[in-house]
Design a protein around this motif. Sequence first.
Motif, PDB file in Angstrom:
ATOM      1  N   LYS A 178       0.831  -1.196   0.000  1.00  0.00           N
ATOM      2  CA  LYS A 178       0.000   0.000   0.000  1.00  0.00           C
ATOM      3  C   LYS A 178       0.868   1.249   0.000  1.00  0.00           C
ATOM      4  N   LYS A 179       0.624   2.136  -0.960  1.00  0.00           N
ATOM      5  CA  LYS A 179       1.376   3.387  -1.061  1.00  0.00           C
ATOM      6  C   LYS A 179       0.772   4.394  -0.082  1.00  0.00           C
ATOM      7  N   THR A 180       1.496   4.724   0.958  1.00  0.00           N
ATOM      8  CA  THR A 180       0.989   5.586   2.020  1.00  0.00           C
ATOM      9  C   THR A 180       1.653   6.956   2.049  1.00  0.00           C
ATOM     10  N   HIS A 181       2.776   7.117   1.336  1.00  0.00           N
ATOM     11  CA  HIS A 181       3.541   8.355   1.368  1.00  0.00           C
ATOM     12  C   HIS A 181       4.038   8.703  -0.039  1.00  0.00           C
ATOM     13  N   TYR A 182       4.596   9.884  -0.157  1.00  0.00           N
ATOM     14  CA  TYR A 182       5.238  10.246  -1.417  1.00  0.00           C
ATOM     15  C   TYR A 182       6.575  10.913  -1.140  1.00  0.00           C
ATOM     16  N   LEU A 216       0.452  10.627   2.350  1.00  0.00           N
ATOM     17  CA  LEU A 216      -0.689  10.746   1.470  1.00  0.00           C
ATOM     18  C   LEU A 216      -1.978  10.645   2.284  1.00  0.00           C
ATOM     19  N   PRO A 217      -3.111  11.073   1.732  1.00  0.00           N
ATOM     20  CA  PRO A 217      -4.379  10.848   2.440  1.00  0.00           C
ATOM     21  C   PRO A 217      -4.645   9.360   2.594  1.00  0.00           C
ATOM     22  N   ASP A 218      -5.320   9.006   3.680  1.00  0.00           N
ATOM     23  CA  ASP A 218      -5.637   7.601   3.924  1.00  0.00           C
ATOM     24  C   ASP A 218      -6.575   7.068   2.839  1.00  0.00           C
ATOM     25  N   VAL A 219      -6.425   5.787   2.545  1.00  0.00           N
ATOM     26  CA  VAL A 219      -7.311   5.133   1.589  1.00  0.00           C
ATOM     27  C   VAL A 219      -8.692   5.005   2.205  1.00  0.00           C
ATOM     28  N   LYS A 220      -9.720   5.410   1.457  1.00  0.00           N
ATOM     29  CA  LYS A 220     -11.093   5.294   1.944  1.00  0.00           C
ATOM     30  C   LYS A 220     -11.656   3.937   1.573  1.00  0.00           C
ATOM     31  N   ARG A 221     -12.223   3.262   2.543  1.00  0.00           N
ATOM     32  CA  ARG A 221     -12.781   1.925   2.329  1.00  0.00           C
ATOM     33  C   ARG A 221     -14.269   1.959   2.668  1.00  0.00           C
ATOM     34  N   ASP A 222     -15.074   2.244   1.635  1.00  0.00           N
ATOM     35  CA  ASP A 222     -16.513   2.349   1.846  1.00  0.00           C
ATOM     36  C   ASP A 222     -17.270   1.106   1.387  1.00  0.00           C
ATOM     37  N   ALA A 223     -16.559   0.097   0.925  1.00  0.00           N
ATOM     38  CA  ALA A 223     -17.178  -1.153   0.472  1.00  0.00           C
ATOM     39  C   ALA A 223     -16.087  -2.204   0.375  1.00  0.00           C
ATOM     40  N   PRO A 224     -16.452  -3.485   0.293  1.00  0.00           N
ATOM     41  CA  PRO A 224     -15.427  -4.521   0.145  1.00  0.00           C
ATOM     42  C   PRO A 224     -14.620  -4.307  -1.132  1.00  0.00           C
ATOM     43  N   ILE A 225     -13.306  -4.150  -0.987  1.00  0.00           N
ATOM     44  CA  ILE A 225     -12.467  -3.894  -2.152  1.00  0.00           C
ATOM     45  C   ILE A 225     -11.336  -4.914  -2.208  1.00  0.00           C
TER      46      ILE A 225
END
Length: 353
Positions: free
Chosen positions: A209-213, A228-237
């Motif tokens: 997971k890319k968390t920074h730049y 980086l902004p956190d990954v949004k998890r609004d559904a099963p991905i």
Amino acid sequence: MVVEEDDVKRVFAMVNKEREAEVPEKTDEGGADSERTYVVSSYSSGYIRSVNIISSETFATIENIELCKSHDDRPISSIKGCVDGVLLAHTTTLGFYNNEVNVIFLWNPTLRKVVDIPLYGSLRKKCCDAEFGFGFDSVSNIYKVVALYLEKNYLKIKVYNLGTRSWTSNKVKRSSIDNVKYTSNNTSRGVNFEGCVYWLAKAETTENKKTHYLCFNLSSEALTCSKLPDVKRDAPIKDVLRELSVLYDSLALVDTSVHTSYRDVIRVWIRRKNNTTNDVLFSWVELYNLDFHGRSFLYLTNNGKLYLQWPVFGVTTTLVYDLKTGKEKVCSKAQGDGINFMDSNLESLALLR
């Protein structure tokens, strides 16, 4: 090719030590400097031997330019960057004892000119997982190639100066960047923006997971790392794919969430400078949340054209979605895996010398 007076001025602005202030400003899409786009598709072997220059409006091919014959024995495996119409190309070849080694070179398709970048030591070894970038230092008026790679407990930085045709090196303790260990190991290309080269990065504890730049300033040759902004998890991905780009004259982040239901959500963020007195210089703002089906991100233009690909039964459809109007249109349909690189084409005479 007929060289116009404006092109001559642009040449001297690019290659002269005294880069003139009157360089013509880039126009919006459809203008003389931005109506053409590079499109690169690989052969069935996975290698690249030519680029197509297309119309951004009609997607019709204007010209197909083959790689110089002197380099045809080592075709390109990936494009690592594009600045002023010049491509930074990467491939591998067999070295001594039949071991694979890194090869990089700069290619200006307009001039049919290639400049080899010599690699030495650990940087030449394919196993070193180096990241390469390319940009223009507006302070010294010099193009530079940047290489990042890990060696023991250090993130090593090498800079190739196109003016002196030589390498300089530096090293940064991995623990000195934000007090967390990072690796630059990823397949994304570097993004050049406002005198810096940016790459995605990840904390070693976050798998892929890319968390920074990472940001490398081409003038000061300093490297910084930001979150980086956190990954949004609004559904099963199943996965989240991240790419850096430039949108509305700001650094941008494109998140593609691949859901288990084959529903893809693309979020587009831009980085804005904070006007507060705290220590946080930048913050990320989510501008768009787009619901697509089976479409994958390809390229984002500065003025808001989002190019997507949609592979179905061996045919890949390329589409463009206008972020400002919300309208989508089909650009092309082709057999195979489709396009693997796209960027704006500035017809320039950079690397003339």
